[in-house]
Enzyme design. Structure first.
Site, PDB file in Angstrom:
ATOM      1  N   VAL A  15      -5.099   2.793  -8.501  1.00  0.00           N
ATOM      2  CA  VAL A  15      -5.759   3.651  -9.500  1.00  0.00           C
ATOM      3  C   VAL A  15      -5.234   3.358 -10.910  1.00  0.00           C
ATOM      4  CG1 VAL A  15      -6.376   6.013 -10.114  1.00  0.00           C
ATOM      5  CG2 VAL A  15      -6.021   5.429  -7.705  1.00  0.00           C
ATOM      6  N   GLY A 136     -12.774  11.292  -5.141  1.00  0.00           N
ATOM      7  CA  GLY A 136     -12.745  10.099  -5.991  1.00  0.00           C
ATOM      8  C   GLY A 136     -13.713  10.132  -7.165  1.00  0.00           C
ATOM      9  N   ILE A 138     -16.751  11.145  -7.444  1.00  0.00           N
ATOM     10  CA  ILE A 138     -17.762  12.213  -7.545  1.00  0.00           C
ATOM     11  C   ILE A 138     -17.243  13.297  -8.490  1.00  0.00           C
ATOM     12  CG2 ILE A 138     -19.117  13.927  -6.282  1.00  0.00           C
ATOM     13  CD1 ILE A 138     -18.675  12.354  -3.728  1.00  0.00           C
ATOM     14  N   GLY A 189      -6.393  -2.203   5.775  1.00  0.00           N
ATOM     15  CA  GLY A 189      -5.761  -1.497   4.650  1.00  0.00           C
ATOM     16  C   GLY A 189      -6.536  -0.277   4.201  1.00  0.00           C
ATOM     17  N   GLU A 192      -4.018   5.415   4.545  1.00  0.00           N
ATOM     18  CA  GLU A 192      -2.839   5.716   3.722  1.00  0.00           C
ATOM     19  C   GLU A 192      -1.597   5.109   4.390  1.00  0.00           C
ATOM     20  OE1 GLU A 192      -2.762   7.796   0.919  1.00  0.00           O
ATOM     21  OE2 GLU A 192      -4.839   8.469   0.956  1.00  0.00           O
ATOM     22  N   LYS A 207      -7.724  18.345  -0.409  1.00  0.00           N
ATOM     23  CA  LYS A 207      -8.882  18.400  -1.322  1.00  0.00           C
ATOM     24  C   LYS A 207      -9.623  19.729  -1.166  1.00  0.00           C
ATOM     25  CE  LYS A 207      -9.181  13.387  -0.953  1.00  0.00           C
ATOM     26  NZ  LYS A 207      -9.713  12.257  -0.179  1.00  0.00           N
TER      27      LYS A 207
HETATM   28  P1  NAP Z   1      -0.561   2.957  -4.989  1.00  0.00           P
HETATM   29  O1  NAP Z   1      -1.510   1.819  -5.050  1.00  0.00           O
HETATM   30  O2  NAP Z   1       0.375   3.053  -3.826  1.00  0.00           O
HETATM   31  O3  NAP Z   1       0.285   2.942  -6.339  1.00  0.00           O
HETATM   32  C1  NAP Z   1       1.357   3.803  -6.550  1.00  0.00           C
HETATM   33  C2  NAP Z   1       2.072   3.346  -7.808  1.00  0.00           C
HETATM   34  O4  NAP Z   1       3.148   4.248  -8.045  1.00  0.00           O
HETATM   35  C3  NAP Z   1       2.674   1.951  -7.716  1.00  0.00           C
HETATM   36  O5  NAP Z   1       2.393   1.215  -8.870  1.00  0.00           O
HETATM   37  C4  NAP Z   1       4.176   2.203  -7.596  1.00  0.00           C
HETATM   38  O6  NAP Z   1       4.968   1.211  -8.216  1.00  0.00           O
HETATM   39  C5  NAP Z   1       4.303   3.484  -8.380  1.00  0.00           C
HETATM   40  N1  NAP Z   1       5.477   4.235  -8.039  1.00  0.00           N
HETATM   41  C6  NAP Z   1       5.915   4.613  -6.822  1.00  0.00           C
HETATM   42  N2  NAP Z   1       7.090   5.251  -6.923  1.00  0.00           N
HETATM   43  C7  NAP Z   1       7.423   5.235  -8.232  1.00  0.00           C
HETATM   44  C8  NAP Z   1       8.525   5.720  -8.977  1.00  0.00           C
HETATM   45  N3  NAP Z   1       9.550   6.341  -8.378  1.00  0.00           N
HETATM   46  N4  NAP Z   1       8.514   5.530 -10.303  1.00  0.00           N
HETATM   47  C9  NAP Z   1       7.484   4.907 -10.925  1.00  0.00           C
HETATM   48  N5  NAP Z   1       6.424   4.429 -10.262  1.00  0.00           N
HETATM   49  C10 NAP Z   1       6.391   4.597  -8.941  1.00  0.00           C
HETATM   50  O7  NAP Z   1      -1.324   4.351  -5.060  1.00  0.00           O
HETATM   51  P2  NAP Z   1      -2.829   4.619  -5.540  1.00  0.00           P
HETATM   52  O8  NAP Z   1      -3.741   4.317  -4.414  1.00  0.00           O
HETATM   53  O9  NAP Z   1      -3.050   3.990  -6.857  1.00  0.00           O
HETATM   54  O10 NAP Z   1      -2.820   6.226  -5.667  1.00  0.00           O
HETATM   55  C11 NAP Z   1      -2.258   6.875  -6.781  1.00  0.00           C
HETATM   56  C12 NAP Z   1      -2.634   8.347  -6.727  1.00  0.00           C
HETATM   57  O11 NAP Z   1      -4.046   8.476  -6.736  1.00  0.00           O
HETATM   58  C13 NAP Z   1      -2.171   9.079  -5.463  1.00  0.00           C
HETATM   59  O12 NAP Z   1      -1.855  10.403  -5.770  1.00  0.00           O
HETATM   60  C14 NAP Z   1      -3.411   9.043  -4.571  1.00  0.00           C
HETATM   61  O13 NAP Z   1      -3.441  10.089  -3.617  1.00  0.00           O
HETATM   62  C15 NAP Z   1      -4.478   9.224  -5.606  1.00  0.00           C
HETATM   63  N6  NAP Z   1      -5.796   8.745  -5.198  1.00  0.00           N
HETATM   64  C16 NAP Z   1      -5.945   7.470  -4.793  1.00  0.00           C
HETATM   65  C17 NAP Z   1      -7.205   7.013  -4.433  1.00  0.00           C
HETATM   66  C18 NAP Z   1      -7.423   5.600  -4.009  1.00  0.00           C
HETATM   67  O14 NAP Z   1      -8.564   5.234  -3.710  1.00  0.00           O
HETATM   68  N7  NAP Z   1      -6.399   4.760  -3.970  1.00  0.00           N
HETATM   69  C19 NAP Z   1      -8.296   7.889  -4.472  1.00  0.00           C
HETATM   70  C20 NAP Z   1      -8.109   9.203  -4.920  1.00  0.00           C
HETATM   71  C21 NAP Z   1      -6.841   9.616  -5.282  1.00  0.00           C
HETATM   72  P3  NAP Z   1       5.038  -0.314  -7.689  1.00  0.00           P
HETATM   73  O15 NAP Z   1       3.635  -0.862  -7.842  1.00  0.00           O
HETATM   74  O16 NAP Z   1       5.991  -0.996  -8.583  1.00  0.00           O
HETATM   75  O17 NAP Z   1       5.452  -0.242  -6.255  1.00  0.00           O
HETATM   76  N1  HSE Z   2      -7.350   8.156   2.036  1.00  0.00           N
HETATM   77  C1  HSE Z   2      -8.317   8.739   1.183  1.00  0.00           C
HETATM   78  C2  HSE Z   2      -9.695   8.575   1.820  1.00  0.00           C
HETATM   79  C3  HSE Z   2      -8.249   8.109  -0.192  1.00  0.00           C
HETATM   80  O1  HSE Z   2      -9.838   7.815   2.777  1.00  0.00           O
HETATM   81  O2  HSE Z   2     -10.643   9.213   1.397  1.00  0.00           O
HETATM   82  C4  HSE Z   2      -8.980   8.880  -1.243  1.00  0.00           C
HETATM   83  O3  HSE Z   2      -8.432  10.136  -1.445  1.00  0.00           O
END
Ligand code: NAP
Ligand code: HSE
Length: 428
Positions: A15, A136, A138, A189, A192, A207
């Site tokens: 994100v 996401g 929406i 992948g 989660e 949510k």
């Molecule tokens: P992600 O790909 O796992 O990225 C997490 C990031 O946080 C990484 O860059 C990681 O650093 C960094 N991080 C972890 N621990 C840290 C720390 N102690 N200090 C500083 N940075 C740190 O996660 P994501 O999928 O982008 O999700 C981020 C948020 O959005 C979460 O709350 C998730 O629930 C929410 N979300 C995600 C999606 C989705 O589709 N992915 C959808 C809706 C909501 P490194 O890269 O250096 O490891």
């Molecule tokens: N694991 C979540 C999903 C990511 O599959 O919808 C978005 O919140």
């Protein structure tokens, strides 16, 4: 043009990088839309040396997201780390205490600490926005908070975990078992890091807890949700449901009743011709009902870099335009504490059981159902082996209490083989 709005982004994963790309690609458009330039002062992640596919050299780097949150050269702290405690929570609290606005995509954080964070934001005169946290791309938060502001919201429903919907759809279309599709989704992948957050229904329940608060003016109550994941859904149930005109979905439902706030996240049957029944793959759908508007249905991508970053940017743009207002629609101090209520509204149920194939077995089950006041609507019996007879029953509307009484009684009939499966059929 007003002074630039200066961001600090903590978390440069899926994100975070998506947000960075939008800021870089659309800077002129964003400035034109909001009346001010949106700039990025500094970023934070764990590993500074990681190649993230986007040049980061023009931004300051902070190893510690709390230090980023407190920097003088940021106006908005964008938290994209994840997790309901640890660095995400510490940094959001630090940002609010330092007088910054906050944007987050972190549903877990809001579902568990939403009330205290809302109070902290409002007491500090700041805002905390979270469009990306639910479904996401929406715009469901905006729809509830703004589009339906003139409604008494009566019910909120939805399929809000794309991974579970992918698994259930794939089981049906490929005829594969839950275990096979789970392994496939994990390998691709799609799940989660802790897959139980997805398949256990926890992510979707986070949510739902947020939507309930917005819809009903109540404090976020994640613990009040009746929660069941999809790991007990078998390919037999998916096939049997399809045969009877239904799809199985991990469905969240929240409604205010005379007994309290009913919130449930559980596998349900929905008619296969309904919008929810036709929702395939990783897509999300949220159904909102209000006394004035009736029903609206929102459908779209619930996850992924682009859709989630799109929602984060919607919040950033609102802040750039000066949007303020309570975090959950009503001032945090006025949010009511809800009493959790179990579902009591009658509904039809789907039952699947395996009976000893001997005279009178089915009659005993019918009798138990009848004595509990549960009426049979439809029944099918097919696929016998030498000793067992699988039976499918769709009941007329009945209360969960009556159904549970019947299920408990069935155990003492001596004709059941294994435990019956019972799934609610939701009117959607
Ligand atoms: P992600 O790909 O796992 O990225 C997490 C990031 O946080 C990484 O860059 C990681 O650093 C960094 N991080 C972890 N621990 C840290 C720390 N102690 N200090 C500083 N940075 C740190 O996660 P994501 O999928 O982008 O999700 C981020 C948020 O959005 C979460 O709350 C998730 O629930 C929410 N979300 C995600 C999606 C989705 O589709 N992915 C959808 C809706 C909501 P490194 O890269 O250096 O490891
Ligand atoms: N694991 C979540 C999903 C990511 O599959 O919808 C978005 O919140």
């Amino acid at each position: 043009m007003s002074a630039p709005l200066r961001l600090g982004i903590a978390g440069l994963g899926t994100v975070g990088i998506g947000v960075l790309r939008i800021i870089r690609q659309h800077s002129e458009m964003l400035a034109a839309r909001t009346g001010r330039e949106i700039t990025l002062s500094a970023v934070s992640a764990r590993d500074k040396s990681k190649d993230r596919g986007v040049p980061l050299d023009r931004y300051d780097w902070e190893d510690d997201p709390v230090a980023l949150a407190r920097r003088d050269d940021i106006d908005v702290f964008v938290e994209l780390i994840g997790g309901h405690d640890g660095p995400a929570r510490q940094a959001v609290e630090a940002a609010l205490a330092a007088g910054k606005d906050v944007v987050t995509a972190n549903k877990a954080l809001l579902a568990i600490h939403g009330q205290s964070l809302a109070e902290a934001a409002e007491n500090a005169g700041r805002t905390l926005r979270y469009e990306a946290a639910v479904a996401g791309g929406i715009p469901v938060i905006k729809s509830l908070m703004e589009g339906l502001a003139g409604n008494d919201v009566t019910r909120v429903m939805g399929v809000m975990n794309g991974s579970c919907n992918y698994i259930l759809t794939r089981m049906e279309t490929a005829g594969l078992s839950y275990a096979e599709v789970f392994a496939e989704a994990d390998g691709l992948g799609y799940l989660e890091a802790d897959p139980q957050l997805d398949v256990g229904g926890i992510d979707a329940a986070h949510k739902l807890a947020i939507l309930s608060s917005l819809a009903f003016g109540t404090r976020v109550d994640f613990d009040g949700i009746a929660l069941e994941g999809i790991d007990r859904v078998s390919i037999d149930d998916i096939r049997a449901a399809a045969d009877m005109g239904y799809k199985i979905k991990l469905l969240g439902v929240a409604q205010m009743t005379g007994r309290g706030l009913e919130q449930r996240m559980q596998p349900c049957l929905v008619p296969d011709t309904s919008p929810l029944g036709q929702l395939d793959g990783g897509t999300n759908m949220v159904v909102l009902e209000g006394d004035a508007v009736g029903q609206i249905v929102l459908r779209g991508p619930g996850a992924g870099e682009g859709p989630t970053a799109s929602a984060v940017m919607a919040d950033v743009c609102d802040i750039a335009k000066g949007a303020r207002g309570p975090v959950f629609g009503f001032p945090a101090a006025q949010l009511k504490t809800s009493t959790p209520a179990r579902a009591q509204m009658p509904a039809p149920y789907y039952l699947r059981m395996s009976l000893e194939d001997k005279p009178g077995a089915l009659a005993k089950i019918a009798s138990v159902l009848g004595e509990a006041g549960v009426s049979i609507d439809r029944m099918r019996q097919y696929g016998h082996d030498d000793t067992k007879a699988p039976v499918l029953i769709v009941t007329h509307k009945t209360t969960p209490d009556a159904l549970n009484t019947a299920l408990a009684e069935m155990n003492s009939t001596g004709v059941l083989s294994g435990t019956p499966v019972a799934l609610r059929i939701e009117a959607v």
